[in-house]
Design an enzyme around this catalytic site. Sequence first.
Site, PDB file in Angstrom:
ATOM      1  N   ARG A 119      13.256 -32.273  -2.274  1.00  0.00           N
ATOM      2  CA  ARG A 119      14.648 -31.816  -2.592  1.00  0.00           C
ATOM      3  C   ARG A 119      14.770 -30.760  -1.233  1.00  0.00           C
ATOM      4  O   ARG A 119      14.117 -30.150  -0.727  1.00  0.00           O
ATOM      5  CB  ARG A 119      14.577 -30.777  -3.730  1.00  0.00           C
ATOM      6  CG  ARG A 119      15.900 -30.035  -3.912  1.00  0.00           C
ATOM      7  CD  ARG A 119      15.865 -29.035  -5.153  1.00  0.00           C
ATOM      8  NE  ARG A 119      15.964 -29.792  -6.485  1.00  0.00           N
ATOM      9  CZ  ARG A 119      15.741 -29.082  -7.730  1.00  0.00           C
ATOM     10  NH1 ARG A 119      15.679 -27.794  -7.343  1.00  0.00           N
ATOM     11  NH2 ARG A 119      15.732 -29.609  -8.537  1.00  0.00           N
TER      12      ARG A 119
ATOM     13  N   ARG B  63      12.951 -15.927 -11.539  1.00  0.00           N
ATOM     14  CA  ARG B  63      13.592 -17.322 -11.886  1.00  0.00           C
ATOM     15  C   ARG B  63      14.567 -17.663 -10.794  1.00  0.00           C
ATOM     16  O   ARG B  63      14.703 -17.208  -9.887  1.00  0.00           O
ATOM     17  CB  ARG B  63      14.485 -17.001 -13.206  1.00  0.00           C
ATOM     18  CG  ARG B  63      14.428 -18.025 -14.486  1.00  0.00           C
ATOM     19  CD  ARG B  63      13.094 -18.529 -14.695  1.00  0.00           C
ATOM     20  NE  ARG B  63      13.070 -19.349 -15.986  1.00  0.00           N
ATOM     21  CZ  ARG B  63      13.250 -20.930 -15.905  1.00  0.00           C
ATOM     22  NH1 ARG B  63      13.134 -21.282 -14.930  1.00  0.00           N
ATOM     23  NH2 ARG B  63      13.363 -21.439 -17.119  1.00  0.00           N
ATOM     24  N   LYS B  64      14.957 -19.062 -11.081  1.00  0.00           N
ATOM     25  CA  LYS B  64      15.947 -19.834 -10.142  1.00  0.00           C
ATOM     26  C   LYS B  64      17.229 -18.700 -10.000  1.00  0.00           C
ATOM     27  O   LYS B  64      17.275 -17.863 -10.792  1.00  0.00           O
ATOM     28  CB  LYS B  64      16.047 -21.230 -10.506  1.00  0.00           C
ATOM     29  CG  LYS B  64      17.166 -21.390 -11.526  1.00  0.00           C
ATOM     30  CD  LYS B  64      17.371 -22.544 -12.174  1.00  0.00           C
ATOM     31  CE  LYS B  64      18.165 -23.657 -11.437  1.00  0.00           C
ATOM     32  NZ  LYS B  64      18.729 -24.808 -12.144  1.00  0.00           N
TER      33      LYS B  64
ATOM     34  N   GLY C 179      19.738 -35.095 -19.401  1.00  0.00           N
ATOM     35  CA  GLY C 179      18.755 -35.829 -20.277  1.00  0.00           C
ATOM     36  C   GLY C 179      17.963 -34.712 -21.055  1.00  0.00           C
ATOM     37  O   GLY C 179      17.092 -35.440 -21.963  1.00  0.00           O
TER      38      GLY C 179
ATOM     39  N   CYS D 211      20.963 -29.960 -16.261  1.00  0.00           N
ATOM     40  CA  CYS D 211      21.234 -30.292 -14.718  1.00  0.00           C
ATOM     41  C   CYS D 211      22.399 -30.991 -14.749  1.00  0.00           C
ATOM     42  O   CYS D 211      23.028 -30.881 -13.458  1.00  0.00           O
ATOM     43  CB  CYS D 211      19.952 -30.748 -14.142  1.00  0.00           C
ATOM     44  SG  CYS D 211      18.406 -30.163 -14.589  1.00  0.00           S
ATOM     45  N   GLY D 212      22.855 -32.011 -15.501  1.00  0.00           N
ATOM     46  CA  GLY D 212      24.068 -32.654 -15.348  1.00  0.00           C
ATOM     47  C   GLY D 212      25.441 -32.100 -15.840  1.00  0.00           C
ATOM     48  O   GLY D 212      26.606 -32.518 -15.831  1.00  0.00           O
TER      49      GLY D 212
HETATM   50 FE1  SRM Z   1      17.894 -28.909 -12.743  1.00  0.00          FE
HETATM   51  C1  SRM Z   1      14.781 -28.095 -13.846  1.00  0.00           C
HETATM   52  C2  SRM Z   1      17.021 -31.704 -11.445  1.00  0.00           C
HETATM   53  C3  SRM Z   1      20.811 -29.025 -11.100  1.00  0.00           C
HETATM   54  C4  SRM Z   1      19.073 -26.522 -14.947  1.00  0.00           C
HETATM   55  N1  SRM Z   1      16.212 -29.726 -12.675  1.00  0.00           N
HETATM   56  C5  SRM Z   1      15.051 -29.051 -13.165  1.00  0.00           C
HETATM   57  C6  SRM Z   1      13.962 -30.352 -12.646  1.00  0.00           C
HETATM   58  C7  SRM Z   1      13.410 -29.484 -11.434  1.00  0.00           C
HETATM   59  C8  SRM Z   1      12.391 -30.413 -13.607  1.00  0.00           C
HETATM   60  C9  SRM Z   1      11.374 -30.829 -13.091  1.00  0.00           C
HETATM   61  O1  SRM Z   1      10.350 -30.244 -12.382  1.00  0.00           O
HETATM   62  O2  SRM Z   1      11.441 -32.199 -13.246  1.00  0.00           O
HETATM   63  C10 SRM Z   1      14.372 -31.390 -12.473  1.00  0.00           C
HETATM   64  C11 SRM Z   1      14.010 -32.467 -11.203  1.00  0.00           C
HETATM   65  C12 SRM Z   1      13.929 -33.750 -11.778  1.00  0.00           C
HETATM   66  C13 SRM Z   1      13.859 -34.850 -10.746  1.00  0.00           C
HETATM   67  O3  SRM Z   1      12.766 -35.202 -10.627  1.00  0.00           O
HETATM   68  O4  SRM Z   1      15.077 -34.857 -10.040  1.00  0.00           O
HETATM   69  C14 SRM Z   1      15.832 -30.886 -12.131  1.00  0.00           C
HETATM   70  N2  SRM Z   1      18.601 -30.145 -11.547  1.00  0.00           N
HETATM   71  C15 SRM Z   1      18.124 -31.102 -11.234  1.00  0.00           C
HETATM   72  C16 SRM Z   1      19.110 -31.953 -10.339  1.00  0.00           C
HETATM   73  C17 SRM Z   1      18.328 -32.977  -9.317  1.00  0.00           C
HETATM   74  C18 SRM Z   1      20.029 -32.788 -11.304  1.00  0.00           C
HETATM   75  C19 SRM Z   1      20.918 -33.825 -10.599  1.00  0.00           C
HETATM   76  O5  SRM Z   1      20.574 -35.160 -10.911  1.00  0.00           O
HETATM   77  O6  SRM Z   1      21.674 -33.654  -9.938  1.00  0.00           O
HETATM   78  C20 SRM Z   1      19.968 -31.043  -9.857  1.00  0.00           C
HETATM   79  C21 SRM Z   1      19.439 -30.463  -8.421  1.00  0.00           C
HETATM   80  C22 SRM Z   1      19.974 -29.257  -7.785  1.00  0.00           C
HETATM   81  C23 SRM Z   1      19.737 -28.969  -6.485  1.00  0.00           C
HETATM   82  O7  SRM Z   1      20.165 -29.720  -5.487  1.00  0.00           O
HETATM   83  O8  SRM Z   1      19.141 -27.946  -6.416  1.00  0.00           O
HETATM   84  C24 SRM Z   1      19.703 -30.024 -10.780  1.00  0.00           C
HETATM   85  N3  SRM Z   1      19.693 -27.842 -12.798  1.00  0.00           N
HETATM   86  C25 SRM Z   1      20.742 -28.039 -11.974  1.00  0.00           C
HETATM   87  C26 SRM Z   1      22.018 -27.090 -12.750  1.00  0.00           C
HETATM   88  C27 SRM Z   1      23.289 -27.261 -12.375  1.00  0.00           C
HETATM   89  C28 SRM Z   1      23.686 -26.513 -11.198  1.00  0.00           C
HETATM   90  O9  SRM Z   1      22.828 -25.831 -10.715  1.00  0.00           O
HETATM   91  O10 SRM Z   1      24.963 -26.289 -11.122  1.00  0.00           O
HETATM   92  C29 SRM Z   1      21.353 -26.525 -13.868  1.00  0.00           C
HETATM   93  C30 SRM Z   1      22.315 -25.754 -14.650  1.00  0.00           C
HETATM   94  C31 SRM Z   1      22.743 -24.628 -14.153  1.00  0.00           C
HETATM   95  C32 SRM Z   1      21.927 -23.320 -14.126  1.00  0.00           C
HETATM   96  O11 SRM Z   1      20.595 -23.407 -13.610  1.00  0.00           O
HETATM   97  O12 SRM Z   1      22.072 -22.516 -14.345  1.00  0.00           O
HETATM   98  C33 SRM Z   1      20.030 -27.050 -13.642  1.00  0.00           C
HETATM   99  N4  SRM Z   1      17.105 -27.308 -13.985  1.00  0.00           N
HETATM  100  C34 SRM Z   1      17.686 -26.410 -14.809  1.00  0.00           C
HETATM  101  C35 SRM Z   1      16.846 -25.784 -15.741  1.00  0.00           C
HETATM  102  C36 SRM Z   1      17.288 -24.692 -16.735  1.00  0.00           C
HETATM  103  C37 SRM Z   1      17.323 -23.322 -16.139  1.00  0.00           C
HETATM  104  C38 SRM Z   1      16.937 -22.334 -16.984  1.00  0.00           C
HETATM  105  O13 SRM Z   1      17.275 -21.279 -16.549  1.00  0.00           O
HETATM  106  O14 SRM Z   1      16.307 -22.532 -18.051  1.00  0.00           O
HETATM  107  C39 SRM Z   1      15.647 -26.419 -15.569  1.00  0.00           C
HETATM  108  C40 SRM Z   1      14.392 -25.907 -16.142  1.00  0.00           C
HETATM  109  C41 SRM Z   1      13.755 -24.572 -15.511  1.00  0.00           C
HETATM  110  O15 SRM Z   1      14.144 -24.246 -14.559  1.00  0.00           O
HETATM  111  O16 SRM Z   1      12.622 -24.455 -16.204  1.00  0.00           O
HETATM  112  C42 SRM Z   1      15.700 -27.492 -14.282  1.00  0.00           C
HETATM  113 FE1  SF4 Z   2      16.610 -32.204 -18.182  1.00  0.00          FE
HETATM  114 FE2  SF4 Z   2      17.491 -31.612 -15.719  1.00  0.00          FE
HETATM  115 FE3  SF4 Z   2      15.495 -33.589 -16.031  1.00  0.00          FE
HETATM  116 FE4  SF4 Z   2      18.061 -33.994 -16.547  1.00  0.00          FE
HETATM  117  S1  SF4 Z   2      16.941 -33.742 -14.487  1.00  0.00           S
HETATM  118  S2  SF4 Z   2      16.167 -34.252 -17.916  1.00  0.00           S
HETATM  119  S3  SF4 Z   2      18.691 -32.050 -17.409  1.00  0.00           S
HETATM  120  S4  SF4 Z   2      15.251 -31.142 -16.776  1.00  0.00           S
END
Ligand code: SRM
Ligand code: SF4
Length: 516
Positions: free
Chosen positions: A68, A182-183, A435, A440-441
Amino acid sequence: MTETATTTEKLNKFEKFKAEKDGLAVKDEIAQFAQIGWEAMDENDLNHRLKWLGVFFRPVTPGKFMMRMRIPNGILNSSQLSVLADVIQRYGDDGSADITTRQNIQLRGINFTDIPEIFNKFNTVGLTTIQSGMDNIRNITGDPVAGLDANELYDTRELVQQIQNMLTHNGQGNPEFSNLPRKFNIAITGGRDNSVHAEINDLAFVPAFKEGFGFNVLVGGFFSGKRCEAAIPLNVWVKPKEVVSLCKTIVEIFRDYGLRANRQKARLMWLIDEWGLEKFRNEVEKHWGKTFVTAAPKDEIEWEKRDHIGIYPQKQPGLNYVGLNIPVGRLYADDMFELARLAEVYGSGEIRFTVEQNAIIPNIPDSALNTFLTEPLLERFGVNPGLLMRSLVSCTGAQFCNFALIETKNQGLAMTKALESQLILSKPVRIHWTGCPNSCGQPQVADIGLMGTKVRKNGKTVEGVDIYMGGKVGKDAQLGTCVQKSVPCEDLQPILRDLLIHNFGAKLREEALIPH
Ligand code: SRM
Ligand code: SF4
């Protein structure tokens, strides 16, 4: 870290492994890891600490890693994009890239032993992946048309870069901010249409006039499986030159006082709840060391959100930016080389990304537009896509993400094509797939949000979605809510068709062959 965070609370397992060894420590060990191979690595180093370098082990595709990036304000130059293309090209069909919902790029299919060499390549063109995952600050978002839009109030590019430099020590890694609870998400918008979804960030700056131009500050927005909240006003207005120092102070407060006992209750809003907004504001003011100016009574977000797909004149006379629709943000090496070439030949070599997972090529002269529009790449990445395709957003889903309850990108694409073949739409409808409840979507900002779940049907467990509606973006943004639970994906198409007809004015094509 203060005593408050470490001694008075029981530490969860993430806090324990972070206390044992800081995530950023793996920076000095990556060459050695590459030598011994990922299979021989300590479990916490492999599954967690590597994410401090932006390197993600993917349990769904073991041995094929994800990287990333950090792309401040979503802006790259053609050399940088070519390096990213070059990195994934060698992995054949496994090599791909995704534009993310934070204006960023993720690379896939990476062979672990190549990572030190990939980092060297990134260094040569000023790219970094540092601190892009786990308990760090995510990619900082800004207006995708900053510096191009004649109506913008402030060009966010420099501020976004300064914040990233401060937080990551110019992309080298900053141990001051490598152990957050956290993030943490930061966004700055200088335009009138809230192009960054300010309301869903832990910290956001939105344009507002008080003692001249500045920003009103919003705090605490976030989505998680447990809870989703829109950001709330901190009742503070800052000048542009104060933004970086206020960011630093708020992140320090989060680092030092943020809750660490329960990972599900660790985002900034939980601290604001615990303290109350008044105490939070007072603490920030005290640590910042200057008296706050209260928020401007109104902000300048006055427009509907634009998607930037299509051809638009820039504020620079004779130049245009062209927004290309990249369906679900998925790119392959050849696409990226070609995008870089188009940016070089027709524009200034710059490529930008949006939070809708699309791309923008700026600085194309009027005289070059017609030829640009005949480029073969635009047959797939169009300037005038269907009204559902242009607004489709999808998270990674089951193809690569082990949290996923459903496959998203392919399903989203197929559904969109099917619906567009059946319906005549009069306006774009923003459909977001995610998903799992991590969101994240961003289904809560969509007209129709689809959140993956598992559903029982005919005695079997099948893929399904919860349907969200009512998300509003731009002026008066508000989060959508769940309107229907547990719809099996195989039954979804007619339900979406009806929603589009009854709620969004779509009409059935007479010739459409509707499956029953
Ligand atoms: Fe996300 C975790 C992908 C934007 C909320 N997110 C993950 C992980 C890293 C989980 C993992 O390790 O597998 C996903 C990686 C999957 C992969 O192989 O791609 C993942 N998140 C993404 C991305 C790639 C979705 C996309 O297809 O665009 C986005 C990457 C953004 C970036 O460039 O950094 C992404 N994630 C978001 C957003 C949207 C935003 O930021 O506007 C959110 C909701 C907003 C927020 O965070 O408040 C989001 N992701 C989460 C969460 C829930 C956070 C929480 O507080 O519980 C997780 C799980 C966690 O952190 O424990 C997570
Ligand atoms: Fe769930 Fe984020 Fe993975 Fe999508 S990319 S399946 S919303 S953790």
